[in-house]
Design an enzyme around this catalytic site. Sequence first.
Site, PDB file in Angstrom:
ATOM      1  N   LYS A 119     -17.246  41.632   8.191  1.00 52.35           N
ATOM      2  CA  LYS A 119     -16.532  42.315   7.110  1.00 52.35           C
ATOM      3  C   LYS A 119     -15.448  43.219   7.683  1.00 52.35           C
ATOM      4  CE  LYS A 119     -17.619  45.175   3.012  1.00 52.35           C
ATOM      5  NZ  LYS A 119     -18.734  45.847   2.307  1.00 52.35           N
ATOM      6  N   SER A 204     -19.304  44.812  -2.185  1.00 50.42           N
ATOM      7  CA  SER A 204     -17.977  44.667  -1.623  1.00 50.42           C
ATOM      8  C   SER A 204     -17.886  43.654  -0.491  1.00 50.42           C
ATOM      9  CB  SER A 204     -17.507  46.031  -1.110  1.00 50.42           C
ATOM     10  OG  SER A 204     -18.384  46.547  -0.108  1.00 50.42           O
ATOM     11  N   SER A 228     -23.885  46.243  -1.602  1.00 48.76           N
ATOM     12  CA  SER A 228     -22.782  45.394  -1.165  1.00 48.76           C
ATOM     13  C   SER A 228     -23.141  44.250  -0.233  1.00 48.76           C
ATOM     14  CB  SER A 228     -21.692  46.258  -0.512  1.00 48.76           C
ATOM     15  OG  SER A 228     -21.045  47.053  -1.480  1.00 48.76           O
TER      16      SER A 228
END
Length: 533
Positions: A119, A204, A228
Amino acid sequence: MNPSLSRRNFFKTSGVVSTSALLGSTSLVGCGSGSTADLSTAEQIALTATQAVAALKSGRLSATSYVTTLIARAKTVSDLNAMITLDEVGALAAAKQFDVDRAAGKTLGALAGLPIVVKDNINTKGMKTTGGTYSLRNFQPSSNAPSLQKLIDAGAIVLGKTNLHEWAFGITSTNFTLGIDPISKYATRPCKNPYDTSRIPGGSSGGTAVALAARFAPAGLGTDTGGSTRVPASFCGVAGFRPSVGDGVGQGRRYVDTNAVLPISTTRDTIGPMARTVADLALLDAVIYDSVTPTARSLKGLKIGIPSSFWAELDDSVATVATVAKQKLADAGVVFVEADLDGVMTLNGDISFQIALHEPVAAIPAYLVANGAPVTTVQAVSDQVASPDVQGAFSAILGDVYGSAYAEVIATKRPALQKLYADYFTNNGVEAVLFPTTILPAPGIDVVNGSSTLSYTVNDVTQTGKNTFSTCIRNTDPCTNAGIPSVSIPAGLTTSGLPVGMQIDGPLGSDANLLSIAMGMEEVWGSLTAPTI
């Protein structure tokens, strides 16, 4: 300078291949190929992380072949907008070195050439860490986050950095920084769910989940503040793990990555592994935590709590899948204890935003300064935020709207929530609680606001005007404020073909046992059909 035009240079290539809506082209240069050994392209794409490591160690699959196949796959499905940076040159160089080392008989690490995605809010030494936000478009950390470094030291190869909700402040991964239509101002390159590209992948950590579900990475890293790693896992049919954080900054924290991840909350933030199977989560966790990889638990006689607060008002399609999943566990010998966590949602509501929107006031500047970022203040970041919903979050941070409530939350309310969970596990004699990760399947993409309101059906009655963020994190958020571990496990598909995840939370520090239980459940539920892309 026109902000929309300046975003044409948001991603620059420097030995890497990057994607952005504003580059004018998403075509990527081919990288050549190596021997595919005994595995076809289709077989390579289907490998789980555990299977891939075994094939790489045995020599049945070369790392060069595997990385080549996965990069080609990533290019083929690039319109899913899962990647911010694809490090083709670096990944191939690492793969070739692994193949040389294996041929020379060198000792191989536990991850032995395993390609992963990371990420883009996690520090990477060899690639930019942008947070998906314009102020950090050229930010290059000087070191890897400790958790990532442990994976690399064990032999992992980083394919690239994945898309995310801007600064990880949301659950849709509709990131306006990647492209805004100059006339409508709509987002032009939202991250898309591989099971239905009109729907969000969750966030996210949406890009990591998409990369896994789309089969161009077997495993990866996300981060989790309020859900997330687990919301996108549920929406995309993969597995996501949130490790224990305990008091958030010391006692009880499983992964320590201080000032190595773009922060929201120093109390709640954590890196979390994501993969297509729980067994793969356990593999990565064992490397990060320097522990033995657990094996699947027998479910016979296992006591699991069923808190009704987390089963209420489920979308009908989720309720159907969850009921079947629960029955399968009962058939496998699980003993369910029907006992609610009384008052959990109300108490959590008095804690969640009060922490997540106050702690960034100090945490964001601390991270920026510690890492030598090109900006050093919340205001400087906020001034260049592109996503409307994230602009709202930064407005709240700049106003420190929860500053006056924070001390009481940390001193009394969060400890009360932690005690509520601890007493529940002890008094009911259960090792975990079980419920659907999200109360609805993946909702549609909102290119206007990024995240606003949604509708779903409960007992054949349409619920309208529901806040997207709070609805999607309803079940994933409370455990984050309690600091306890949590796993989302793929459990089935709705009749419309959308994934549904089931979540289990366990007592503080029970991470390995929770993963072991989750592996046992995974064996009962089986794997999901891959999306047709």
